[in-house]
Design a protein around this motif. Structure first.
Motif, PDB file in Angstrom:
ATOM      1  N   GLN A  24       0.823  -1.206   0.000  1.00 34.26           N
ATOM      2  CA  GLN A  24       0.000   0.000   0.000  1.00 34.26           C
ATOM      3  C   GLN A  24       0.863   1.265   0.000  1.00 34.26           C
ATOM      4  OE1 GLN A  24      -2.534  -0.634   3.446  1.00 34.26           O
ATOM      5  NE2 GLN A  24      -4.107  -1.550   2.177  1.00 34.26           N
ATOM      6  N   ASP A  25       2.161   1.068  -0.240  1.00 31.44           N
ATOM      7  CA  ASP A  25       3.111   2.183  -0.261  1.00 31.44           C
ATOM      8  C   ASP A  25       3.217   2.704  -1.690  1.00 31.44           C
ATOM      9  OD1 ASP A  25       5.263   3.897  -0.221  1.00 31.44           O
ATOM     10  OD2 ASP A  25       6.576   2.563   0.934  1.00 31.44           O
ATOM     11  N   ILE A  26       2.827   3.954  -1.929  1.00 34.67           N
ATOM     12  CA  ILE A  26       2.830   4.521  -3.278  1.00 34.67           C
ATOM     13  C   ILE A  26       4.223   4.468  -3.885  1.00 34.67           C
ATOM     14  CG2 ILE A  26       3.171   6.876  -2.440  1.00 34.67           C
ATOM     15  CD1 ILE A  26       1.100   5.900  -5.525  1.00 34.67           C
ATOM     16  N   SER A  27       5.256   4.547  -3.059  1.00 31.53           N
ATOM     17  CA  SER A  27       6.623   4.508  -3.591  1.00 31.53           C
ATOM     18  C   SER A  27       6.993   3.120  -4.095  1.00 31.53           C
ATOM     19  CB  SER A  27       7.628   4.948  -2.517  1.00 31.53           C
ATOM     20  OG  SER A  27       7.714   3.997  -1.476  1.00 31.53           O
ATOM     21  N   GLN A  28       6.203   2.112  -3.695  1.00 33.06           N
ATOM     22  CA  GLN A  28       6.464   0.748  -4.141  1.00 33.06           C
ATOM     23  C   GLN A  28       5.314   0.210  -4.990  1.00 33.06           C
ATOM     24  OE1 GLN A  28       7.762  -1.892  -0.932  1.00 33.06           O
ATOM     25  NE2 GLN A  28       8.400  -0.121   0.273  1.00 33.06           N
ATOM     26  N   ARG A  29       4.550   1.118  -5.558  1.00 32.58           N
ATOM     27  CA  ARG A  29       3.389   0.695  -6.352  1.00 32.58           C
ATOM     28  C   ARG A  29       3.826  -0.150  -7.547  1.00 32.58           C
ATOM     29  NH1 ARG A  29       4.197   6.119  -8.122  1.00 32.58           N
ATOM     30  NH2 ARG A  29       4.740   6.121 -10.346  1.00 32.58           N
ATOM     31  N   ASN A  30       2.930  -0.976  -7.983  1.00 34.35           N
ATOM     32  CA  ASN A  30       3.158  -1.812  -9.156  1.00 34.35           C
ATOM     33  C   ASN A  30       2.108  -1.431 -10.189  1.00 34.35           C
ATOM     34  OD1 ASN A  30       3.584  -3.750 -11.076  1.00 34.35           O
ATOM     35  ND2 ASN A  30       2.974  -5.476  -9.803  1.00 34.35           N
ATOM     36  N   ALA A  31       2.474  -0.594 -11.133  1.00 32.63           N
ATOM     37  CA  ALA A  31       1.509  -0.098 -12.111  1.00 32.63           C
ATOM     38  C   ALA A  31       1.083  -1.163 -13.111  1.00 32.63           C
ATOM     39  CB  ALA A  31       2.081   1.116 -12.851  1.00 32.63           C
ATOM     40  N   TRP A  32       1.717  -2.334 -13.057  1.00 32.68           N
ATOM     41  CA  TRP A  32       1.272  -3.440 -13.901  1.00 32.68           C
ATOM     42  C   TRP A  32       0.051  -4.131 -13.296  1.00 32.68           C
ATOM     43  CZ3 TRP A  32       3.038  -3.385 -18.589  1.00 32.68           C
ATOM     44  CH2 TRP A  32       4.316  -2.897 -18.858  1.00 32.68           C
ATOM     45  N   SER A  33      -0.216  -3.905 -12.033  1.00 31.87           N
ATOM     46  CA  SER A  33      -1.319  -4.575 -11.350  1.00 31.87           C
ATOM     47  C   SER A  33      -2.493  -3.613 -11.182  1.00 31.87           C
ATOM     48  CB  SER A  33      -0.866  -5.082  -9.976  1.00 31.87           C
ATOM     49  OG  SER A  33      -1.975  -5.533  -9.222  1.00 31.87           O
ATOM     50  N   LEU A  34      -3.509  -3.765 -12.007  1.00 30.41           N
ATOM     51  CA  LEU A  34      -4.688  -2.917 -11.871  1.00 30.41           C
ATOM     52  C   LEU A  34      -5.379  -3.183 -10.540  1.00 30.41           C
ATOM     53  CD1 LEU A  34      -6.494  -0.791 -13.178  1.00 30.41           C
ATOM     54  CD2 LEU A  34      -7.804  -2.649 -14.219  1.00 30.41           C
ATOM     55  N   ARG A  35      -5.343  -4.394 -10.082  1.00 29.92           N
ATOM     56  CA  ARG A  35      -5.939  -4.726  -8.790  1.00 29.92           C
ATOM     57  C   ARG A  35      -5.330  -3.884  -7.679  1.00 29.92           C
ATOM     58  NH1 ARG A  35      -5.084 -10.579  -5.949  1.00 29.92           N
ATOM     59  NH2 ARG A  35      -2.944  -9.775  -5.962  1.00 29.92           N
ATOM     60  N   GLN A  36      -4.009  -3.793  -7.649  1.00 30.47           N
ATOM     61  CA  GLN A  36      -3.348  -2.997  -6.619  1.00 30.47           C
ATOM     62  C   GLN A  36      -3.714  -1.521  -6.738  1.00 30.47           C
ATOM     63  OE1 GLN A  36       0.563  -1.306  -6.869  1.00 30.47           O
ATOM     64  NE2 GLN A  36       1.281  -2.676  -5.257  1.00 30.47           N
ATOM     65  N   LEU A  37      -3.716  -1.020  -7.962  1.00 36.72           N
ATOM     66  CA  LEU A  37      -4.019   0.397  -8.166  1.00 36.72           C
ATOM     67  C   LEU A  37      -5.434   0.742  -7.708  1.00 36.72           C
ATOM     68  CD1 LEU A  37      -2.482   0.957 -11.726  1.00 36.72           C
ATOM     69  CD2 LEU A  37      -1.410   1.367  -9.496  1.00 36.72           C
ATOM     70  N   LEU A  38      -6.391  -0.131  -8.027  1.00 37.16           N
ATOM     71  CA  LEU A  38      -7.780   0.130  -7.654  1.00 37.16           C
ATOM     72  C   LEU A  38      -7.994  -0.015  -6.154  1.00 37.16           C
ATOM     73  CD1 LEU A  38      -9.571  -1.741 -10.584  1.00 37.16           C
ATOM     74  CD2 LEU A  38      -9.380   0.731 -10.280  1.00 37.16           C
ATOM     75  N   ARG A  39      -7.420  -1.028  -5.575  1.00 35.10           N
ATOM     76  CA  ARG A  39      -7.579  -1.233  -4.134  1.00 35.10           C
ATOM     77  C   ARG A  39      -7.069  -0.051  -3.318  1.00 35.10           C
ATOM     78  NH1 ARG A  39      -5.701  -7.562  -3.049  1.00 35.10           N
ATOM     79  NH2 ARG A  39      -7.617  -8.549  -3.799  1.00 35.10           N
ATOM     80  N   ASN A  40      -6.003   0.570  -3.799  1.00 35.96           N
ATOM     81  CA  ASN A  40      -5.370   1.648  -3.048  1.00 35.96           C
ATOM     82  C   ASN A  40      -5.849   3.036  -3.463  1.00 35.96           C
ATOM     83  OD1 ASN A  40      -3.764  -0.055  -1.399  1.00 35.96           O
ATOM     84  ND2 ASN A  40      -2.291  -0.299  -3.056  1.00 35.96           N
ATOM     85  N   GLY A  41      -6.761   3.082  -4.419  1.00 34.19           N
ATOM     86  CA  GLY A  41      -7.286   4.375  -4.843  1.00 34.19           C
ATOM     87  C   GLY A  41      -6.325   5.197  -5.675  1.00 34.19           C
ATOM     88  N   TRP A  42      -5.345   4.521  -6.309  1.00 34.59           N
ATOM     89  CA  TRP A  42      -4.362   5.230  -7.123  1.00 34.59           C
ATOM     90  C   TRP A  42      -4.819   5.411  -8.562  1.00 34.59           C
ATOM     91  CZ3 TRP A  42      -0.084   1.479  -5.072  1.00 34.59           C
ATOM     92  CH2 TRP A  42       0.187   1.793  -3.722  1.00 34.59           C
TER      93      TRP A  42
END
Length: 376
Positions: free
Chosen positions: A355-373
């Motif tokens: 959930q750390d924006i500095s370690q985001r994975n822009a390949w994962s839409l799931r991660q981006l959506l879950r975290n509101g990015w």
């Protein structure tokens, strides 16, 4: 009870989103279920299929991986992987964010036969088809999601890359042997016929990212043959055609198959390859407008952006949450102008729970959506 059941079934049929996407009334707003039926190490490295596998095979693709594991070990591992990598919960979750389409990559081996007499399909772990059936016949119906089944790995490999499971790493033999091309036609016809009557079935992506030794003449003839044979069965599903990977622009394929209904032109638009030297300002003011211009001047069949992401190079990190969201919104709006819509690459990867924006994975839409990015 019978009447109630029939009414329920009629509601499912007439309210499903897929016919509206097929007709053009609604655009695809979707995501790829990458790594499920065609594996790539970089995105599935946590899967049991890779346990104890030497690094050499990490970039080889599924052909090399199963050649190393053998059926005695590999079949059980792939069964577990397919059970766990994508589940109904994934479909329910992505649908909850407003996603209406999934693009599912498959390899030539999923059919479990080769009418041309080849045996390469026997290298791979069997029984993937039952999971594709479950997706299209059950989960996608229940959660109101359309499914585009896309041929990611053709017999002989259409590009030599690991995601096409080449028999020889880096080598593409698909277009060099007529039996390879014929096998791919047979696969496309098989998929289209198998799911023809399924309400969630949107269509078939006829080939992913052809390049390497694949030539345009063979590629176009393959598309025309596959389209003709599928239409001959009375099937009006969506069929996507992709030009050679380095020719995804308004100057190529713009007059191809124009008289064929429900044929979409598929492009993949990443702001990475070819954009390595651009900084954030240049991505925003040159890169994205350049993609928009290509979409604006396109004169051919409806464009479908089958793959894209908001992953960028180190020169354009968009490090803050605010700048990243602003960039993502701008590129999403550009991609959304494609008449056929889009599917993001990809839904999930290994180890993308941060959930750390500095370690985001822009390949994962799931991660981006879950975290509101990002929002779709």
């Amino acid at each position: 009870m019978k009447i109630i059941f029939l009414c329920l079934m009629m509601t499912l049929v007439f309210c499903h989103i897929q016919p509206d996407i097929r007709s053009g009334k609604v655009k695809s707003k979707g995501v790829n279920l990458g790594g499920w039926f065609v594996v790539e190490h970089w995105m599935t490295s946590s899967s049991v299929i890779w346990e104890g596998v030497p690094e050499y095979y990490h970039g080889y693709g599924e052909y090399g991986l199963m050649s190393y594991l053998g059926h005695s070990v590999g079949d059980a591992r792939f069964e577990k992987h397919r059970q766990e990598w994508i589940t109904e919960q994934d479909i329910a979750e992505l649908a909850s964010y407003g996603i209406n389409t999934v693009r599912v990559s498959v390899g030539f081996w999923i059919a479990g036969f080769d009418k041309t007499g080849g045996s390469d399909w026997k290298i791979f772990a069997p029984n993937g088809l039952k999971y594709l059936d479950q997706l299209i016949k059950n989960w996608a119906v229940k959660h109101n999601v359309a499914v585009l089944v896309q041929i990611h790995a053709a017999k002989g490999s259409q590009n030599g890359l690991d995601h096409s499971a080449p028999p020889v790493p880096g080598q593409s033999y698909w277009a060099q042997y007529p039996e390879n091309v014929r096998n791919t036609v047979d696969l496309a016809v098989f998929l289209a016929e198998r799911y023809k009557q399924e309400i969630a079935f949107l269509g078939v992506g006829l080939l992913n990212e052809p390049s390497g030794t694949t030539d345009e003449a063979t590629l176009k003839q393959y598309y025309l043959t596959a389209i003709s044979e599928i239409r001959a069965t009375g099937n009006d599903c969506i069929l996507t055609v992709a030009p050679l990977l380095y020719e995804q622009d308004p100057d190529h394929f713009n007059d191809f198959a124009l008289k064929e209904p429900h044929v979409w032109q598929e492009w993949h638009k990443y702001l990475i390859w070819g954009y390595e030297d651009m900084n954030e300002e240049q991505i925003l003011n040159i890169g994205i407008p350049g993609v928009q211009n290509q979409l604006d001047i396109w004169k051919g069949n409806p464009i479908f952006i089958g793959e894209w992401s908001i992953a960028t190079t180190d020169n354009a990190p968009f490090a803050s949450k605010e700048s990243f969201k602003s960039f993502g919104d701008k590129y999403r709006d550009t991609i959304t102008s494609a008449k056929g819509g889009w599917t993001y690459w990809t839904w999930k990867t290994s180890y993308d729970e941060t959930q750390d924006i500095s370690q985001r994975n822009a390949w994962s839409l799931r991660q981006l959506l879950r975290n509101g990015w990002f929002t779709v």
